[in-house]
Design a protein around this motif. Structure first.
Motif, PDB file in Angstrom:
ATOM      1  N   LEU A 118      -8.577 -29.687  28.134  1.00  0.00           N
ATOM      2  CA  LEU A 118      -9.091 -28.359  27.819  1.00  0.00           C
ATOM      3  C   LEU A 118     -10.204 -27.908  28.775  1.00  0.00           C
ATOM      4  CD1 LEU A 118      -9.412 -25.831  26.128  1.00  0.00           C
ATOM      5  CD2 LEU A 118     -10.735 -27.154  24.491  1.00  0.00           C
TER       6      LEU A 118
ATOM      7  N   GLY B  66     -11.824 -20.009  22.901  1.00  0.00           N
ATOM      8  CA  GLY B  66     -11.693 -19.722  24.322  1.00  0.00           C
ATOM      9  C   GLY B  66     -12.332 -18.409  24.724  1.00  0.00           C
ATOM     10  N   THR B 275      -4.720 -27.188  20.559  1.00  0.00           N
ATOM     11  CA  THR B 275      -5.503 -26.613  21.635  1.00  0.00           C
ATOM     12  C   THR B 275      -4.771 -25.475  22.345  1.00  0.00           C
ATOM     13  OG1 THR B 275      -6.465 -28.794  21.980  1.00  0.00           O
ATOM     14  CG2 THR B 275      -6.837 -27.159  23.686  1.00  0.00           C
ATOM     15  N   SER B 279      -4.729 -22.350  20.010  1.00  0.00           N
ATOM     16  CA  SER B 279      -6.042 -21.973  20.550  1.00  0.00           C
ATOM     17  C   SER B 279      -7.188 -22.337  19.623  1.00  0.00           C
ATOM     18  CB  SER B 279      -6.114 -20.474  20.855  1.00  0.00           C
ATOM     19  OG  SER B 279      -5.287 -20.191  21.946  1.00  0.00           O
ATOM     20  N   TYR B 281      -9.658 -24.607  19.736  1.00  0.00           N
ATOM     21  CA  TYR B 281     -10.223 -25.557  20.700  1.00  0.00           C
ATOM     22  C   TYR B 281     -11.076 -26.619  20.019  1.00  0.00           C
ATOM     23  CZ  TYR B 281      -8.796 -22.508  24.581  1.00  0.00           C
ATOM     24  OH  TYR B 281      -8.084 -21.765  25.480  1.00  0.00           O
TER      25      TYR B 281
END
Lengths: 270, 313
Positions: A118, B66, B275, B279, B281
């Motif tokens: 990530l 994000g 992830t 999304s 995270y």
């Protein structure tokens, strides 16, 4: 157990092991016209090459092949040099706190790749490295370095320090000693690491999936993975042919360099 | 086994020649040069592996999609993780992978190494098992999903024997995880056989000869001589298998994509999905951290076992 019995068991088991490979080859060679899922076991015709051509047309597989080739050659080549330089600094130049430095570099290989995905994706997007060949080369190089440094450090400890001292007396600079004395002596270890890492990079899915997008940057395995879901049923023989194309280089490389592989694996066991 | 022993030999040598303080005490005239040689490696590893590692750890304590800035939420993600049935299922599958990968490929690999040991043409007889090892996980997944698809190659073969009532190999859970473990075993047996072969070849001749003179054959020879001598290597193979199976991703992605639903996900796949698909995270990072801790524990266990057993060799 008698030798004949042992050989017999191995032959039967080996044949069984090759059945999936047989199925792959036979069905990848069927033209989409003769391909039916009801006759998986029987070969019909030989259209492997036209299937491969079709796979390249459908998916940009040709672009993938080229860039993956670049990744699998350039990254391990840089990594073996960087790893050898680190090993040289620790062993021959007797870097202060050398073992601690070694642990720092080798520690990079202990964590699962999932830990870096990530942030790399994030950072790559910000600095413009996302979906670029340079970005892929950099990341593949970085993940190949710990193993390379590990093997090279082990290898260099096997070289007597008097070799280094003799070269110093001859007035050679450290760079010259590294490039003219230590590197040539380590040729076989360098090749072993290179082959092992090149194969890992060629077969990588996770980094390709995360850090690239377009046909000409995507590593080949990632493209194959995409094809499998896009062209599943009807084009099965084409997808299988793509699978053959993707797998052939590593299988051939592996079979021709088994000895190096064995050595690399033995060294990589820590 | 010579290569395997290098670090230990070297440690011993170090202990003898460089007491207390070690190399750190010695003045080296090449300090700057040495730093120059080591810095490219350290820099690349630090920037591309360690920095991301720290950032993922930080993100695991935040809520972040994000966009904007991460919001600090403490251990919330870890709490959510263990409340999430998908995560728990994935954890169970991963355990199944660890057990399956230990039993099948390590066991068969040892068997093949023993069968080919000292056998004329052993190198050639081992070859069929090595071919799958060179394939990518996706390649293996592709072949096996073709074989296992409904009315695929396996079903056709079974039908030839009159068995038509076959399960849906890749759909029914936990059968789908089991057949994927078989596919992974098909791929992994060769490398284990190769490692065990290296181990067998490095066993000193004298005790073997002595045991043979004493009449030890077959299973007795294996139990009394080979197995104890192979133990350090077994610890390595087992450790590597555990660590690798914890990270299982490619084959599952290639065969079921974790489905149907999320029935065959592994931790590595769940992390990827949370992830990059959802999304989420923070949650994805928490799963990555969890996976890392488990992997490190497994690695420490086998390294310790290996280091303590080493002296027997």
């Amino acid at each position: 157990m008698t030798r004949i019995l042992r050989t017999g068991i191995l032959v039967v088991l080996g044949a069984l092991w090759l059945v999936p490979v047989y199925l792959l080859l036979v069905n990848a060679a069927k033209s989409p016209l003769t391909f039916t899922t009801t006759e998986s076991w029987i070969p019909t015709d030989f259209s492997l090459f036209s299937n491969i051509a079709e796979a390249m047309r459908l998916s940009g597989l040709g672009d993938s092949v080229l860039s993956t080739l670049v990744y699998a050659i350039v990254s391990p080549a840089i990594a073996v040099l960087v790893g050898a330089a680190a090993g040289f600094a620790i062993v021959a130049l007797r870097l202060k706190h050398g073992f601690a430095w070694f642990v720092v570099i080798f520690g990079g290989t202990v964590f699962p790749l999932q830990m870096v995905l990530l942030p790399l994706f994030d950072a790559y997007s910000r600095v413009g490295l996302f979906d670029t060949q340079l970005g892929m080369i950099i990341v593949y190089t970085a993940i190949s370095i710990p193993f390379s440094a590990f093997v090279m450090r082990n290898f260099f400890t096997g070289i007597a320090h008097s070799v280094f001292e003799a070269a110093v007396l001859d007035g050679a600079t450290t760079w010259r000693i590294f490039s003219r004395v230590y590197l040539p002596m380590a040729a076989s270890a360098l090749v072993a690491i290179f082959i092992l890492q090149a194969t890992f990079i060629w077969n990588d899915l996770l980094l390709g999936l995360t850090l690239s997008q377009s046909d000409d940057v995507r590593p080949i395995v990632t493209t194959l993975s995409g094809m499998q879901s896009t062209y599943g049923g009807a084009q099965m023989s084409t997808v299988l042919a793509a699978g053959v194309l993707v797998s052939l280089p590593t299988v051939v490389l592996f079979l021709f360099t088994q000895k190096f592989f064995a050595r690399g694996l033995a060294l990589g066991q820590y | 086994m010579a290569v395997l022993q290098t670090p230990e030999r070297e440690r011993t040598a170090r202990g003898l020649t460089e007491p207390a303080g070690g190399p750190a005490r010695r003045k080296t005239p090449y300090r700057w040069s040495a730093l120059g040689f080591i810095s490219p490696g350290v820099l690349l590893v630090a920037v591309l592996l360690y920095l991301p590692l720290l950032w993922t750890t930080f993100l695991s304590f935040t809520e972040y999609n994000g966009l904007g800035d991460p919001d600090w939420v403490g251990f919330d993600n870890y709490g959510d993780m263990f409340d999430d049935p998908a995560f728990l299922g994935s954890l169970g599958n991963t355990l199944l992978w660890v057990v399956g990968t230990l039993l099948i490929p390590v066991g068969i690999g040892l068997g093949i190494a023993l069968l080919t040991w000292n056998l004329a043409g052993g190198v050639w007889l081992r070859l069929p098992f090595l071919i799958p090892y060179a394939l990518s996980g996706i390649g293996v997944g592709l072949i096996w999903s073709f074989i296992l698809s409904s009315n695929g190659a396996l079903d056709q073969a079974l039908a030839a024997f009159g068995i038509t009532d076959t399960p849906r190999w890749l759909v029914d859970a936990p059968l789908n995880t089991v057949v994927m473990i078989v596919a992974a075993a098909w791929q992994g047996v060769g490398v284990n056989a190769l490692l065990f072969t290296i181990g067998l070849q490095s066993i000193p001749k004298e005790p073997l000869e002595a045991a043979r003179v004493d009449g030890a054959r077959g299973f007795r020879l294996f139990g009394s001589i080979l197995w104890p001598m192979l133990r350090p290597l077994t610890a390595v193979v087992v450790g590597l298998s555990i660590v690798a199976s914890l990270k299982t991703f490619d084959i599952v992605q290639g065969m079921t994509k974790g489905g149907p639903g999320r029935a065959s996900e592994t931790l590595a796949l769940t992390m990827y999905k949370e992830t990059f698909v959802n999304s989420d995270y923070g949650l994805g990072s928490a799963i990555a951290v969890f996976l890392t801790i488990v992997t490190l524990l497994a690695a420490i266990l086998y390294l310790r076992e290996q280091l303590s057993k080493k002296h027997e060799l």
